[in-house]
Design a protein around this motif. Sequence first.
Motif, mmCIF file in Angstrom:
data_model
loop_
_atom_site.group_PDB
_atom_site.id
_atom_site.type_symbol
_atom_site.label_atom_id
_atom_site.label_comp_id
_atom_site.label_asym_id
_atom_site.label_seq_id
_atom_site.Cartn_x
_atom_site.Cartn_y
_atom_site.Cartn_z
ATOM 1 N N ASP A 111 0.726 -1.188 -0.278
ATOM 2 C CA ASP A 111 0.039 -0.115 -0.289
ATOM 3 C C ASP A 111 0.791 1.089 -0.107
ATOM 4 O OD1 ASP A 111 -1.404 1.851 0.523
ATOM 5 O OD2 ASP A 111 -2.456 1.641 2.897
ATOM 6 N N VAL A 112 0.814 2.122 -1.276
ATOM 7 C CA VAL A 112 2.051 3.259 -1.427
ATOM 8 C C VAL A 112 1.477 4.522 -0.929
ATOM 9 C CG1 VAL A 112 3.159 4.100 -2.865
ATOM 10 C CG2 VAL A 112 2.899 2.193 -2.994
ATOM 11 N N LEU A 113 1.737 5.532 -0.178
ATOM 12 C CA LEU A 113 0.723 6.530 -0.168
ATOM 13 C C LEU A 113 0.684 7.595 -1.139
ATOM 14 C CD1 LEU A 113 2.548 7.386 3.456
ATOM 15 C CD2 LEU A 113 0.100 6.987 2.844
ATOM 16 N N PRO A 114 -0.359 7.932 -2.144
ATOM 17 C CA PRO A 114 0.031 8.773 -2.856
ATOM 18 C C PRO A 114 0.489 10.294 -3.134
ATOM 19 C CG PRO A 114 -2.077 8.962 -1.952
ATOM 20 C CD PRO A 114 -1.641 8.155 -1.304
ATOM 21 N N LEU A 115 1.596 9.919 -3.963
ATOM 22 C CA LEU A 115 2.199 12.235 -4.244
ATOM 23 C C LEU A 115 2.593 12.552 -2.619
ATOM 24 C CD1 LEU A 115 0.121 13.093 -6.695
ATOM 25 C CD2 LEU A 115 2.069 12.793 -6.925
ATOM 26 N N LEU A 116 3.827 11.607 -2.039
ATOM 27 C CA LEU A 116 3.927 12.012 -1.012
ATOM 28 C C LEU A 116 5.403 13.083 -1.387
ATOM 29 C CD1 LEU A 116 4.128 10.049 1.995
ATOM 30 C CD2 LEU A 116 3.773 11.488 2.217
ATOM 31 N N VAL A 153 0.333 -7.537 -9.009
ATOM 32 C CA VAL A 153 -0.821 -7.570 -9.685
ATOM 33 C C VAL A 153 -1.366 -6.296 -9.013
ATOM 34 C CG1 VAL A 153 -1.278 -9.742 -9.469
ATOM 35 C CG2 VAL A 153 -1.548 -8.964 -8.057
ATOM 36 N N ASN A 154 -1.930 -5.372 -9.999
ATOM 37 C CA ASN A 154 -2.393 -3.666 -9.248
ATOM 38 C C ASN A 154 -4.474 -4.108 -8.947
ATOM 39 O OD1 ASN A 154 -2.253 -0.429 -10.866
ATOM 40 N ND2 ASN A 154 -2.016 -1.301 -8.208
ATOM 41 N N TRP A 155 -3.644 -3.308 -7.795
ATOM 42 C CA TRP A 155 -5.455 -3.418 -7.453
ATOM 43 C C TRP A 155 -6.584 -2.306 -8.100
ATOM 44 C CZ3 TRP A 155 -7.741 -2.058 -1.710
ATOM 45 C CH2 TRP A 155 -8.949 -2.813 -1.385
ATOM 46 N N LEU A 156 -7.514 -2.983 -8.644
ATOM 47 C CA LEU A 156 -7.708 -2.044 -9.771
ATOM 48 C C LEU A 156 -8.935 -1.112 -8.763
ATOM 49 C CD1 LEU A 156 -9.589 -5.131 -12.377
ATOM 50 C CD2 LEU A 156 -7.980 -3.159 -12.947
ATOM 51 N N GLU A 157 -9.247 -1.713 -8.086
ATOM 52 C CA GLU A 157 -10.217 -0.390 -6.982
ATOM 53 C C GLU A 157 -8.837 0.594 -6.699
ATOM 54 O OE1 GLU A 157 -12.426 -0.574 -2.440
ATOM 55 O OE2 GLU A 157 -12.585 -2.702 -4.376
ATOM 56 N N ALA A 158 -7.951 0.333 -6.292
ATOM 57 C CA ALA A 158 -6.952 1.568 -5.639
ATOM 58 C C ALA A 158 -5.922 0.979 -6.236
ATOM 59 C CB ALA A 158 -7.499 1.459 -4.155
ATOM 60 N N PRO A 159 -5.595 1.658 -7.083
ATOM 61 C CA PRO A 159 -4.114 1.712 -8.064
ATOM 62 C C PRO A 159 -3.301 2.158 -6.808
ATOM 63 C CG PRO A 159 -5.391 3.591 -8.711
ATOM 64 C CD PRO A 159 -6.582 3.137 -7.738
ATOM 65 N N ASN A 160 -3.016 2.453 -6.024
ATOM 66 C CA ASN A 160 -1.937 2.594 -5.214
ATOM 67 C C ASN A 160 -1.937 1.629 -4.378
ATOM 68 O OD1 ASN A 160 -4.340 3.831 -3.785
ATOM 69 N ND2 ASN A 160 -2.873 4.431 -2.464
ATOM 70 N N HIS A 161 -2.332 -0.173 -4.397
ATOM 71 C CA HIS A 161 -2.132 -1.135 -3.815
ATOM 72 C C HIS A 161 -2.471 -1.986 -4.231
ATOM 73 C CE1 HIS A 161 -4.526 0.044 0.089
ATOM 74 N NE2 HIS A 161 -4.961 1.225 -0.576
ATOM 75 N N SER A 162 -1.386 -2.543 -4.353
ATOM 76 C CA SER A 162 -1.006 -4.154 -5.265
ATOM 77 C C SER A 162 -0.753 -5.492 -4.127
ATOM 78 C CB SER A 162 0.644 -3.675 -6.086
ATOM 79 O OG SER A 162 0.336 -2.684 -7.445
#
Length: 278
Positions: free
Chosen positions: A46-51, A83-92
């Motif tokens: 789970d990556v924090l977006p645009l820090l 694989v990249n989660w479609l519902e939340a693309p900052n999650h893989s």
Amino acid sequence: MRRLLRRFSAVAALSLLSAATAYAGDGGGDHRSAARGPIFDITHFDVLPLLAPLDSEKVAYRQLFAYRDASKSDAGLKSFRIVNWLEAPNHSFIVDAWSSLDAFEQHLAQTHSVDFRFAVQNQPPPDGICCIGSPIDDRQYSVVQSFGTSWIGNGLPATVGAGSALFVITYVDFLQAFLDQGDPDQGEESLVKYGADSIKANAKHLLNFTVLRQIDRPNRFITLEVWDTETDYTGWQGSAATARFIAEATPLLGSPLDHRLNILCGETYIDNTGCVAP
């Protein structure tokens, strides 16, 4: 100071590994004897977006693919997919398979494994803190049964991004009390039967259905499904066979089935889109 932190990170990683492989999970007992290969390791990332001041998603995914490439030479690696989660693309999710639990543990102790966890959980100044929003959550599973094209190997589609096949990860949590007091195999058998029914009814569209059991928590399972399209997956979810499976499984569950729909991740990350082909 940086070297000291890395040594501390290595010690911490090994300590976490020792805790993870103690196998005193729900239901008690020593489950290591059942952890014969292949072993699947499934990791939520789970990556924090645009820090600010850095684009944390691009930094994190660059580190993630460097870690994948470095792991390819590790003894016992059978497959490594992101694989990249479609519902939340900052999650893989990282789904890697190993010949044995020993091989996986040796992989975790490698420098590149420690460096990856260090890099995405705390990047020192001047770049600031990077990059994940929650601790890396990885769990190990043994294979109960697999149908269709093997997950291990190169038989599954390799197209990344929008043209990818659909990779579905479903978390299944059966009530431990039910397993203790009732038929301990009923939940597992229901998943295997549903997998067999699914592959038989969707031979042209469902490429793989794999049932996995968490090594240290024997009441917890994951199913992996690979479909040619999301449309075919959605159609099967509305079928009478799926309705029967859900009706039979629901009384056994400690929480609802948790479906995560994903596409195969490419090496280039685009904000609000996800990881695509380079």
